[in-house]
Design an enzyme around this catalytic site. Structure first.
Site, PDB file in Angstrom:
ATOM      1  N   ASP A  75      27.305 -26.365 -16.218  1.00 57.80           N
ATOM      2  CA  ASP A  75      25.984 -26.911 -15.909  1.00 57.80           C
ATOM      3  C   ASP A  75      24.902 -25.836 -16.002  1.00 57.80           C
ATOM      4  O   ASP A  75      25.162 -24.653 -15.787  1.00 57.80           O
ATOM      5  CB  ASP A  75      26.005 -27.504 -14.493  1.00 57.80           C
ATOM      6  CG  ASP A  75      24.890 -28.518 -14.279  1.00 57.80           C
ATOM      7  OD1 ASP A  75      24.206 -28.881 -15.260  1.00 57.80           O
ATOM      8  OD2 ASP A  75      24.691 -28.942 -13.135  1.00 57.80           O
TER       9      ASP A  75
ATOM     10  N   LEU B 254      46.658 -19.288 -23.449  1.00 55.59           N
ATOM     11  CA  LEU B 254      45.898 -20.154 -22.554  1.00 55.59           C
ATOM     12  C   LEU B 254      45.971 -21.601 -23.003  1.00 55.59           C
ATOM     13  O   LEU B 254      45.847 -21.915 -24.183  1.00 55.59           O
ATOM     14  CB  LEU B 254      44.428 -19.704 -22.539  1.00 55.59           C
ATOM     15  CG  LEU B 254      43.483 -20.510 -21.636  1.00 55.59           C
ATOM     16  CD1 LEU B 254      43.773 -20.224 -20.168  1.00 55.59           C
ATOM     17  CD2 LEU B 254      42.019 -20.189 -21.969  1.00 55.59           C
TER      18      LEU B 254
ATOM     19  N   HIS C 191      22.225 -25.215 -24.842  1.00 53.35           N
ATOM     20  CA  HIS C 191      23.550 -25.769 -25.138  1.00 53.35           C
ATOM     21  C   HIS C 191      24.301 -24.894 -26.144  1.00 53.35           C
ATOM     22  O   HIS C 191      25.512 -24.688 -26.021  1.00 53.35           O
ATOM     23  CB  HIS C 191      23.418 -27.184 -25.693  1.00 53.35           C
ATOM     24  CG  HIS C 191      22.861 -28.166 -24.710  1.00 53.35           C
ATOM     25  ND1 HIS C 191      23.339 -28.270 -23.418  1.00 53.35           N
ATOM     26  CD2 HIS C 191      21.882 -29.103 -24.821  1.00 53.35           C
ATOM     27  CE1 HIS C 191      22.681 -29.220 -22.777  1.00 53.35           C
ATOM     28  NE2 HIS C 191      21.788 -29.736 -23.604  1.00 53.35           N
TER      29      HIS C 191
END
Length: 238
Positions: A17, A128, A34
């Protein structure tokens, strides 16, 4: 130091966010924020893996994000489309297995093809486990899970009396993943915004004022250290 190493969360979920506000503060359009946020994803993936975190799940685009201005949504879709292509190189470099969760039917055919190619290309990587929530909403996920279970009952494959928490969990997008140990939300919004509603039942929450583009390895370490100080009882009375 040894105790901290032992108490690293296995699965961290993050709500990314603050990209738009970060850009506005710098006199730039929201889409610039973004784009910078997308670049930061690789930084945190690498930091998480080096820290010993095995699973990382990020909230990239929610079912509610379609309600944003069309210009912003179109720019986000273009950014996500490019990110899917770039992520294959990133995943190979960092040995990441990548999954996409959410309602893929609501995405463009091009993005769906990119998702399929990305998941296929990275399925054997054992570093990962990186999951991207795309066109995802917790209520939508639960609704889709209920429909799957109802269809199994209708076909006579499942007795309603046999429906359990395990049945529901196995019907969710995250069936292959452990529940998150830690949820991080950047930019200090104190809500979970329809994210992983079932999976976060016993997760620890960490909220920070730092916007996502500025959330670096040091900030991730702070979140993990805060997690390590929690007394996790999983709802049991001690």
């Amino acid at each position: 130091m040894e105790e901290k190493i032992k108490n690293i969360p296995e699965h961290v979920a993050i709500i990314l966010d603050g990209n738009g506000r970060w850009a506005k503060k710098r006199g730039m359009p929201r889409n610039y924020g973004h784009a910078q946020g997308a670049k930061n994803v690789e930084v945190i993936c690498r930091a998480a893996y080096n820290m010993g975190i095995r699973y990382l799940t990020v909230y990239a685009f929610s079912t509610e994000n379609w309600n944003r201005p069309k210009e912003e949504v179109d720019a986000l879709m273009k950014l996500l489309n490019q990110y899917m292509k770039n992520c294959r190189k990133t995943a190979k470099k960092n040995n990441m297995k990548v999954r996409i969760i959410g309602d893929k039917s609501g995405l463009s055919e091009e993005i769906r093809k990119d998702i399929e190619a990305l998941e296929e290309a990275t399925k054997e990587y054992d570093g990962l486990n990186f999951t991207i929530a795309l066109n995802y909403g917790g209520r939508d996920e639960l609704t889709r899970a209920i429909k799957k279970i109802a269809a199994s009952v209708q076909r006579g494959e499942l007795d309603p009396e046999d429906i359990s928490e395990e049945t529901v969990g196995a019907s969710l997008d995250t069936a292959e993943l452990p529940d998150p140990d830690l949820l991080i939300r950047t930019s200090y919004e104190l809500r979970i915004s329809n994210y992983l509603l079932w999976q976060l039942a016993y997760s620890e929450f960490y909220f920070t004022e730092v916007p996502w583009p500025d959330f670096d390895e040091k900030e991730l370490q702070k979140a993990v250290e805060a997690y390590q100080q929690r007394d996790r009882r999983f709802g049991k009375i001690s």
